[in-house]
Design an enzyme around this catalytic site. Structure first.
Site, PDB file in Angstrom:
ATOM      1  N   ALA A  11       5.936  -6.316  -6.430  1.00  0.00           N
ATOM      2  CA  ALA A  11       6.701  -5.014  -6.957  1.00  0.00           C
ATOM      3  C   ALA A  11       7.145  -5.073  -8.467  1.00  0.00           C
ATOM      4  CB  ALA A  11       8.002  -4.882  -6.140  1.00  0.00           C
ATOM      5  N   GLY A  12       6.137  -5.540  -9.119  1.00  0.00           N
ATOM      6  CA  GLY A  12       6.449  -5.510 -10.819  1.00  0.00           C
ATOM      7  C   GLY A  12       5.871  -4.080 -11.438  1.00  0.00           C
ATOM      8  N   ASN A  13       5.680  -4.304 -12.545  1.00  0.00           N
ATOM      9  CA  ASN A  13       5.181  -3.289 -13.375  1.00  0.00           C
ATOM     10  C   ASN A  13       3.965  -2.573 -12.477  1.00  0.00           C
ATOM     11  OD1 ASN A  13       6.956  -3.342 -15.482  1.00  0.00           O
ATOM     12  ND2 ASN A  13       5.529  -4.788 -16.680  1.00  0.00           N
ATOM     13  N   ILE A  14       3.003  -2.958 -12.202  1.00  0.00           N
ATOM     14  CA  ILE A  14       1.759  -2.201 -11.568  1.00  0.00           C
ATOM     15  C   ILE A  14       2.566  -1.920 -10.272  1.00  0.00           C
ATOM     16  CG2 ILE A  14      -0.548  -2.362 -10.837  1.00  0.00           C
ATOM     17  CD1 ILE A  14      -1.029  -4.443 -13.006  1.00  0.00           C
ATOM     18  N   ARG A  83       0.025 -11.941 -18.112  1.00  0.00           N
ATOM     19  CA  ARG A  83      -0.261 -12.604 -19.437  1.00  0.00           C
ATOM     20  C   ARG A  83       0.825 -12.473 -20.261  1.00  0.00           C
ATOM     21  NH1 ARG A  83      -5.934 -11.437 -22.042  1.00  0.00           N
ATOM     22  NH2 ARG A  83      -5.853  -9.414 -20.939  1.00  0.00           N
ATOM     23  N   ILE A 119      -5.389  -7.252  -7.379  1.00  0.00           N
ATOM     24  CA  ILE A 119      -5.546  -6.633  -9.182  1.00  0.00           C
ATOM     25  C   ILE A 119      -5.085  -8.025  -9.682  1.00  0.00           C
ATOM     26  CG2 ILE A 119      -4.474  -5.340 -10.769  1.00  0.00           C
ATOM     27  CD1 ILE A 119      -3.933  -3.130  -8.814  1.00  0.00           C
ATOM     28  N   THR A 120      -4.548  -9.085  -9.376  1.00  0.00           N
ATOM     29  CA  THR A 120      -3.924 -10.311  -9.743  1.00  0.00           C
ATOM     30  C   THR A 120      -5.152 -11.046 -10.603  1.00  0.00           C
ATOM     31  OG1 THR A 120      -2.149 -10.554  -8.204  1.00  0.00           O
ATOM     32  CG2 THR A 120      -2.552 -12.347  -9.536  1.00  0.00           C
ATOM     33  N   ASN A 121      -4.729 -11.343 -11.834  1.00  0.00           N
ATOM     34  CA  ASN A 121      -5.506 -12.100 -12.768  1.00  0.00           C
ATOM     35  C   ASN A 121      -5.379 -13.736 -12.636  1.00  0.00           C
ATOM     36  OD1 ASN A 121      -7.245 -10.434 -14.569  1.00  0.00           O
ATOM     37  ND2 ASN A 121      -5.546  -9.998 -15.681  1.00  0.00           N
ATOM     38  N   HIS A 176     -14.326  -9.451 -15.198  1.00  0.00           N
ATOM     39  CA  HIS A 176     -13.185  -8.899 -15.844  1.00  0.00           C
ATOM     40  C   HIS A 176     -12.827  -9.592 -17.213  1.00  0.00           C
ATOM     41  CE1 HIS A 176      -9.669  -6.474 -16.832  1.00  0.00           C
ATOM     42  NE2 HIS A 176      -8.759  -7.022 -16.469  1.00  0.00           N
TER      43      HIS A 176
HETATM   44  O1  TXD Z   1      -7.813  -5.116 -14.343  1.00  0.00           O
HETATM   45  C1  TXD Z   1      -6.925  -5.837 -13.878  1.00  0.00           C
HETATM   46  N1  TXD Z   1      -7.373  -6.479 -12.660  1.00  0.00           N
HETATM   47  C2  TXD Z   1      -5.704  -6.220 -14.456  1.00  0.00           C
HETATM   48  C3  TXD Z   1      -4.705  -7.263 -13.720  1.00  0.00           C
HETATM   49  C4  TXD Z   1      -4.796  -5.435 -15.288  1.00  0.00           C
HETATM   50  C5  TXD Z   1      -3.603  -5.362 -15.722  1.00  0.00           C
HETATM   51  C6  TXD Z   1      -2.754  -6.761 -15.176  1.00  0.00           C
HETATM   52  N2  TXD Z   1      -3.455  -7.587 -14.330  1.00  0.00           N
HETATM   53  C7  TXD Z   1      -2.747  -8.488 -13.658  1.00  0.00           C
HETATM   54  O2  TXD Z   1      -1.930  -7.744 -12.459  1.00  0.00           O
HETATM   55  C8  TXD Z   1      -1.777  -9.244 -14.407  1.00  0.00           C
HETATM   56  O3  TXD Z   1      -2.490 -10.330 -15.087  1.00  0.00           O
HETATM   57  C9  TXD Z   1      -1.133  -9.782 -13.258  1.00  0.00           C
HETATM   58  O4  TXD Z   1      -1.656 -11.088 -12.677  1.00  0.00           O
HETATM   59  C10 TXD Z   1      -0.944  -8.825 -12.031  1.00  0.00           C
HETATM   60  C11 TXD Z   1       0.336  -8.057 -11.962  1.00  0.00           C
HETATM   61  O5  TXD Z   1       0.860  -7.564 -13.302  1.00  0.00           O
HETATM   62  P1  TXD Z   1       1.978  -6.879 -13.243  1.00  0.00           P
HETATM   63  O6  TXD Z   1       2.268  -6.257 -14.803  1.00  0.00           O
HETATM   64  O7  TXD Z   1       2.544  -5.875 -12.094  1.00  0.00           O
HETATM   65  O8  TXD Z   1       3.190  -8.120 -13.373  1.00  0.00           O
HETATM   66  P2  TXD Z   1       4.703  -8.148 -12.902  1.00  0.00           P
HETATM   67  O9  TXD Z   1       5.479  -7.076 -13.678  1.00  0.00           O
HETATM   68  O10 TXD Z   1       5.164  -9.511 -13.485  1.00  0.00           O
HETATM   69  O11 TXD Z   1       4.868  -8.148 -11.395  1.00  0.00           O
HETATM   70  C12 TXD Z   1       4.188  -9.015 -10.700  1.00  0.00           C
HETATM   71  C13 TXD Z   1       5.111  -9.270  -9.435  1.00  0.00           C
HETATM   72  C14 TXD Z   1       6.559  -9.683  -9.803  1.00  0.00           C
HETATM   73  O12 TXD Z   1       7.801  -8.511  -9.364  1.00  0.00           O
HETATM   74  C15 TXD Z   1       6.788 -10.871  -9.022  1.00  0.00           C
HETATM   75  O13 TXD Z   1       8.128 -11.152  -8.785  1.00  0.00           O
HETATM   76  C16 TXD Z   1       6.037 -11.009  -8.077  1.00  0.00           C
HETATM   77  O14 TXD Z   1       4.620 -10.324  -8.654  1.00  0.00           O
HETATM   78  N3  TXD Z   1       5.532 -12.115  -7.395  1.00  0.00           N
HETATM   79  C17 TXD Z   1       5.362 -12.324  -6.110  1.00  0.00           C
HETATM   80  N4  TXD Z   1       5.226 -11.471  -5.051  1.00  0.00           N
HETATM   81  C18 TXD Z   1       5.032 -11.860  -3.858  1.00  0.00           C
HETATM   82  N5  TXD Z   1       4.435 -13.066  -3.458  1.00  0.00           N
HETATM   83  C19 TXD Z   1       4.670 -14.087  -4.551  1.00  0.00           C
HETATM   84  N6  TXD Z   1       4.338 -15.338  -4.438  1.00  0.00           N
HETATM   85  C20 TXD Z   1       4.920 -13.702  -5.980  1.00  0.00           C
HETATM   86  N7  TXD Z   1       4.877 -14.274  -6.933  1.00  0.00           N
HETATM   87  C21 TXD Z   1       5.432 -13.456  -7.874  1.00  0.00           C
END
Ligand code: TXD
Length: 317
Positions: A11-14, A83, A119-121, A176
């Site tokens: 529940a982060g930015n995306i 990142r 979506i996670t990288n 990607h």
């Molecule tokens: O094209 C693409 N696929 C991408 C991928 C484009 C942009 C960003 N991309 C990747 O998406 C980026 O490199 C990250 O790996 C993910 C998520 O990006 P976001 O910007 O949403 O990251 P945030 O804001 O840090 O949110 C990640 C959330 C955060 O709230 C953490 O508390 C949570 O993930 N988190 C977890 N949730 C559940 N379970 C576990 N284990 C966990 N660990 C962290």
């Protein structure tokens, strides 16, 4: 008919942007899961409080208990670490490998029939790991990257030609990241391929080459500007397009990371190719003919993904 249930793991930015878009499009009810349950619950409540203003009826909730995702129709995974400036997507491998294991367990236990979008990288490896660890059929687990990469490509082309983004199509394959392969001869303005537009004198090869390079570095450009974190509006919009095609059985042709099984001469790992997304998940892999240099670029991109898969296996997680 009951509303669709869409679970967002992360529940982060995306994740937050996804929930908002899903509400605005009334695609279904949203359950957000995060290790920080309060963040998930807070974002869900905040977005739901915008629903009377915007006129949508989607229930939103958030927490840190996997049982809440039970029987979700669609699951979108963004859990993990994004990142930071100076980091490559691949640097995230070790950090996010453990996260995928936990997420896979949760999905396997509570929503094994869901259509899962990762979506996670580093994307191509993480979606592979998620599919392997969850045991869900490969046609129900896909990775989002190509829709975003081609959206960036479309925008830059539209800006170059001074035309509407709606009239520009783009074709991007491969992993990607830096090795992604934009196919300009399948990218068009109102059906006119880019090489023809160059011949017509509307642009030059040099300008197209610069656009291709900017597209491949599209994520990095934003990471540098934001200084903390990575792109989230366009990634969220891209994943929502994939979810919508599945839920409405639209059968859109979208570039997604999918498990190849001999297509394009490759198998047993995930990489971006055009596919048809409908009610059965990945319903068809679209196989186009490559020119020799395109094939070489695609194979190089596949090699980079395969290397990362091997690195992942060595982690033993
Ligand atoms: O094209 C693409 N696929 C991408 C991928 C484009 C942009 C960003 N991309 C990747 O998406 C980026 O490199 C990250 O790996 C993910 C998520 O990006 P976001 O910007 O949403 O990251 P945030 O804001 O840090 O949110 C990640 C959330 C955060 O709230 C953490 O508390 C949570 O993930 N988190 C977890 N949730 C559940 N379970 C576990 N284990 C966990 N660990 C962290």
């Amino acid at each position: 008919m009951a509303r669709n249930k869409i679970a967002l793991i992360g529940a982060g930015n995306i994740g937050g942007t996804l929930a908002h878009l899903i509400g605005l499009k009334e695609l279904g009810d949203v359950v957000m899961f995060d290790v920080f349950g309060g963040v998930a619950a807070g974002k869900a409540l905040d977005i739901m409080q915008s629903s009377p203003v915007d006129g949508f009826d989607s229930a939103m909730s958030g927490g840190s208990d996997y049982s809440a995702i039970k029987d979700a129709d669609v699951i979108i995974v963004t859990a993990g670490f994004p990142r930071m400036p100076g980091m490559s997507r691949d640097d995230l491998l070790t950090k996010n490998a453990g996260v995928m294991g936990q997420v896979a367990e949760g999905i396997k236990q509570y929503a094994p029939n869901a259509f899962v979008i990762c979506i996670t990288n580093p994307l191509d490896v993480m979606v592979w790991a998620l599919q392997q660890k969850s045991g869900l059929p490969a046609h129900k687990v896909v990775g989002m990257a190509g829709v975003l990469d081609s959206s960036r490509f479309r925008l830059f082309l539209a800006q170059e030609f001074g035309v509407s983004v709606e009239d520009v199509t783009a074709f991007v394959l491969g992993g990607h990241g830096d090795t992604m392969v934009p196919l300009t001869r399948y990218s068009t303005v109102a059906g006119i391929p880019v090489p023809d537009l160059i011949k017509m004198g509307w642009t030059t090869q040099e300008k197209i080459d610069a656009i291709v390079a900017r597209t491949a570095n599209g994520g990095g450009e934003i990471v540098k500007l934001l200084e903390k974190g990575s792109a989230f509006y366009a990634p969220a919009a891209s994943a929502v397009a994939m979810a919508e095609s599945y839920l409405k059985d639209k059968k859109r042709v979208l570039p997604c990371a999918v498990m190849l099984n001999g297509e394009y001469g490759q198998k047993d790992f995930y990489v971006g190719v055009p596919v048809v997304i409908g009610k059965d998940g990945v319903e068809k892999v679209v196989e186009v003919e490559f020119l020799p240099e395109e094939k070489a670029a695609f194979d190089k991109s596949c090699d980079a993904v395969k290397k990362l898969v091997e690195d992942f296996k060595k982690l033993g997680v």
